[in-house]
Motif scaffolding. Sequence first.
Motif, PDB file in Angstrom:
ATOM      1  N   LEU A  64       0.813  -1.208   0.000  1.00  0.00           N
ATOM      2  CA  LEU A  64       0.000   0.000   0.000  1.00  0.00           C
ATOM      3  C   LEU A  64       0.857   1.273   0.000  1.00  0.00           C
ATOM      4  N   PHE A  65       1.903   1.260   0.821  1.00  0.00           N
ATOM      5  CA  PHE A  65       2.784   2.428   0.959  1.00  0.00           C
ATOM      6  C   PHE A  65       4.232   1.948   0.817  1.00  0.00           C
ATOM      7  N   PRO A  66       4.635   1.582  -0.411  1.00  0.00           N
ATOM      8  CA  PRO A  66       5.950   0.944  -0.566  1.00  0.00           C
ATOM      9  C   PRO A  66       7.101   1.776  -0.007  1.00  0.00           C
ATOM     10  N   GLU A  67       7.093   3.075  -0.274  1.00  0.00           N
ATOM     11  CA  GLU A  67       8.263   3.859   0.127  1.00  0.00           C
ATOM     12  C   GLU A  67       8.269   4.138   1.629  1.00  0.00           C
ATOM     13  N   SER A  68       7.114   4.374   2.199  1.00  0.00           N
ATOM     14  CA  SER A  68       7.072   4.552   3.649  1.00  0.00           C
ATOM     15  C   SER A  68       7.447   3.254   4.349  1.00  0.00           C
ATOM     16  N   ALA A  69       6.974   2.129   3.817  1.00  0.00           N
ATOM     17  CA  ALA A  69       7.303   0.837   4.436  1.00  0.00           C
ATOM     18  C   ALA A  69       8.807   0.622   4.430  1.00  0.00           C
ATOM     19  N   ALA A  70       9.463   0.956   3.310  1.00  0.00           N
ATOM     20  CA  ALA A  70      10.919   0.772   3.223  1.00  0.00           C
ATOM     21  C   ALA A  70      11.627   1.699   4.203  1.00  0.00           C
ATOM     22  N   ALA A  71      11.145   2.939   4.305  1.00  0.00           N
ATOM     23  CA  ALA A  71      11.778   3.901   5.210  1.00  0.00           C
ATOM     24  C   ALA A  71      11.605   3.461   6.660  1.00  0.00           C
ATOM     25  N   LEU A  72      10.437   2.937   6.985  1.00  0.00           N
ATOM     26  CA  LEU A  72      10.202   2.479   8.355  1.00  0.00           C
ATOM     27  C   LEU A  72      11.103   1.302   8.690  1.00  0.00           C
ATOM     28  N   ALA A  73      11.256   0.392   7.729  1.00  0.00           N
ATOM     29  CA  ALA A  73      12.093  -0.782   7.969  1.00  0.00           C
ATOM     30  C   ALA A  73      13.556  -0.369   8.184  1.00  0.00           C
ATOM     31  N   ALA A  74      13.964   0.709   7.516  1.00  0.00           N
ATOM     32  CA  ALA A  74      15.367   1.125   7.605  1.00  0.00           C
ATOM     33  C   ALA A  74      15.645   2.000   8.835  1.00  0.00           C
ATOM     34  N   ASN A  75      14.593   2.465   9.480  1.00  0.00           N
ATOM     35  CA  ASN A  75      14.755   3.396  10.607  1.00  0.00           C
ATOM     36  C   ASN A  75      14.911   2.590  11.894  1.00  0.00           C
ATOM     37  N   ARG A  76      16.167   2.288  12.248  1.00  0.00           N
ATOM     38  CA  ARG A  76      16.394   1.339  13.335  1.00  0.00           C
ATOM     39  C   ARG A  76      15.965   1.856  14.698  1.00  0.00           C
ATOM     40  N   SER A  77      16.007   3.153  14.897  1.00  0.00           N
ATOM     41  CA  SER A  77      15.618   3.691  16.208  1.00  0.00           C
ATOM     42  C   SER A  77      14.118   3.552  16.444  1.00  0.00           C
ATOM     43  N   PRO A 119       7.617   9.187   6.487  1.00  0.00           N
ATOM     44  CA  PRO A 119       8.845   8.387   6.415  1.00  0.00           C
ATOM     45  C   PRO A 119       9.420   8.381   5.000  1.00  0.00           C
ATOM     46  N   ALA A 120       8.545   8.249   4.001  1.00  0.00           N
ATOM     47  CA  ALA A 120       9.009   8.233   2.615  1.00  0.00           C
ATOM     48  C   ALA A 120       9.641   9.577   2.249  1.00  0.00           C
ATOM     49  N   TYR A 121       9.006  10.651   2.700  1.00  0.00           N
ATOM     50  CA  TYR A 121       9.534  11.994   2.409  1.00  0.00           C
ATOM     51  C   TYR A 121      10.921  12.176   3.025  1.00  0.00           C
ATOM     52  N   CYS A 122      11.059  11.813   4.292  1.00  0.00           N
ATOM     53  CA  CYS A 122      12.354  11.973   4.972  1.00  0.00           C
ATOM     54  C   CYS A 122      13.447  11.205   4.247  1.00  0.00           C
ATOM     55  N   ARG A 123      13.086   9.981   3.828  1.00  0.00           N
ATOM     56  CA  ARG A 123      14.072   9.141   3.166  1.00  0.00           C
ATOM     57  C   ARG A 123      14.481   9.741   1.815  1.00  0.00           C
ATOM     58  N   ALA A 124      13.505  10.214   1.064  1.00  0.00           N
ATOM     59  CA  ALA A 124      13.804  10.810  -0.241  1.00  0.00           C
ATOM     60  C   ALA A 124      14.667  12.060  -0.066  1.00  0.00           C
ATOM     61  N   LEU A 125      14.350  12.808   0.974  1.00  0.00           N
ATOM     62  CA  LEU A 125      15.074  14.051   1.228  1.00  0.00           C
ATOM     63  C   LEU A 125      16.537  13.779   1.564  1.00  0.00           C
ATOM     64  N   ILE A 126      16.757  12.798   2.421  1.00  0.00           N
ATOM     65  CA  ILE A 126      18.128  12.465   2.799  1.00  0.00           C
ATOM     66  C   ILE A 126      18.912  11.999   1.576  1.00  0.00           C
ATOM     67  N   ALA A 127      18.260  11.201   0.740  1.00  0.00           N
ATOM     68  CA  ALA A 127      18.935  10.720  -0.474  1.00  0.00           C
ATOM     69  C   ALA A 127      19.340  11.895  -1.361  1.00  0.00           C
ATOM     70  N   ASP A 138      17.845  15.377  11.641  1.00  0.00           N
ATOM     71  CA  ASP A 138      17.328  15.194  12.992  1.00  0.00           C
ATOM     72  C   ASP A 138      17.313  13.771  13.481  1.00  0.00           C
ATOM     73  N   GLY A 139      16.984  13.625  14.759  1.00  0.00           N
ATOM     74  CA  GLY A 139      16.805  12.308  15.348  1.00  0.00           C
ATOM     75  C   GLY A 139      15.710  11.524  14.663  1.00  0.00           C
ATOM     76  N   ASP A 140      14.678  12.192  14.152  1.00  0.00           N
ATOM     77  CA  ASP A 140      13.600  11.458  13.484  1.00  0.00           C
ATOM     78  C   ASP A 140      13.872  11.334  11.998  1.00  0.00           C
ATOM     79  N   GLY A 141      15.099  11.589  11.598  1.00  0.00           N
ATOM     80  CA  GLY A 141      15.472  11.388  10.207  1.00  0.00           C
ATOM     81  C   GLY A 141      15.103  12.544   9.306  1.00  0.00           C
ATOM     82  N   ALA A 142      14.556  13.609   9.887  1.00  0.00           N
ATOM     83  CA  ALA A 142      14.134  14.742   9.079  1.00  0.00           C
ATOM     84  C   ALA A 142      15.167  15.858   9.139  1.00  0.00           C
TER      85      ALA A 142
END
Length: 436
Positions: free
Chosen positions: A255-268, A304-312, A417-421
């Motif tokens: 349903l939310f492929p990119e958010s799911a991937a970002a959540l899986a990668a966010n170890r904290s 989560p997807a936005y934060c991940r795309a932004l960091i990339a 940030d701590g929350d990846g943003a």
Amino acid sequence: MPTPAEAIPTSLRTIPRDQHSISRKDISPNALRVLYRLRDAGFQAYLVGGAVRDLLVGGHPKDFDVATDATPEQVKQQFRNCRLIGRRFRLAHVVFGREIIEVATFRANSDDGSGDRELHEGGRLLRDNVFGTIEDDAVRRDFTANALYYAIEDFSVRDYVGGYDDVQARVLKLIGDPEERYREDPVRMLRAIRLAAKLDFSIDAATAAPIPLLAPLLAQAAPARLFEECLKLFLSGHAAAGFEGLERHGLLPALFPESAAALAANRSGALRRMLLQGLRATDQRVANDEPVSPAFLFAVLLWPAYCRALIALQSQGVHAAEAQRRAADRVTLHQASTIALPRRFSLPMQEIWLLQSRFSQRKRVPRLLSHPQFRAAYDFLVLRLSASEEHGEDVAFWRDAQVGAVEPIAEDEFAVDGDGAPRKRRRRRRRSPSAG
Ligand code: ATP
Ligand code: MG
């Protein structure tokens, strides 16, 4: 090959009025009017579907559907306030001001129950205008709990597929072979999660088992329909439980492929904490009868997807402001292939994201305060506090800004940030213990 509906065995069990809990005072007077009128005209008339299920568990149905052996034209003849909708399968809508009672003729073919919005190809269902018996109508429905009929003629509940006991046991069970029923209509997987969350039902083991395997099929469903289903899933007061259900049954990546991937990668786990906190807040607002907005909801779900795309993008050296815009556009575009989020929601969603970095800049305060999305974006900032204490100062600043004078800060480079943003890093600022 799909099981023909007629291959699913039925046996009628009638639960008389004095042995079930449905009382006419809990049924919409307009629905009762429709039922009585059809009966008086010599037709069979039943309350059916979610309303019967909800009444049996003591809930308050949000709509009342009627099933009958009268054809749509015959229904129309009975009511002046009736219009026929749908092309392939016609339904009658009896309109009472803002309440619409949907009247459907018993139908034989199995379908996705979604009205007349789409046709499926490639092995899936093609809709057909085939009327049937009440037994046919029962077995084409999804869950046994959704296939109960409340008869206006004697106030009994008619059960053809064992739904009554399943409601008493609070369990969702698909009618027929689960894998085949999901292949016919993958959205049933989402309905299982949604209804289990809404009703606090468990999902029968055989009904739950194929979901993780078949989850990718969900991505083939019509994006507009998935958007509607998502609104029902997340804006009906059971968003947090619904989200956990999606996680548990492996539907999140579909349903939310990119958010799911970002959540899986966010170890904290900070992103997941924040997301769940946002959904709980949404549930609280629904419980308080406060308005909820799809833009804010999707801002939470896709953060989560936005934060991940932004960091990339930033790690590729794209300048902060440009990276934010591109990340927001990219996430919106990619998500659109699964869920059709209309622009009137995706634009404010993006603004909520883009305003986050302006909060840490603390510049142009009056202008930001009068931004149409200020309040939503500020609420979002408060939410981010649940993932990272670092936003405490910004929250305090903008809370004060709404009531009085504050001092803007100078410009500096961005940090993560701590929350990846991303946020502004203030010069020689102590790192808060939550960062990392
Ligand atoms: P809610 O309380 O959210 O309205 P509901 O079960 O009433 O839940 P609706 O979408 O209103 O859901 O559908 C009404 C009825 O139509 C269901 O109870 C079910 O019997 C049938 N139905 C809906 N969707 C499907 C589907 N995808 N496949 C088979 N039957 C369906
Ligand atoms: Mg319903």
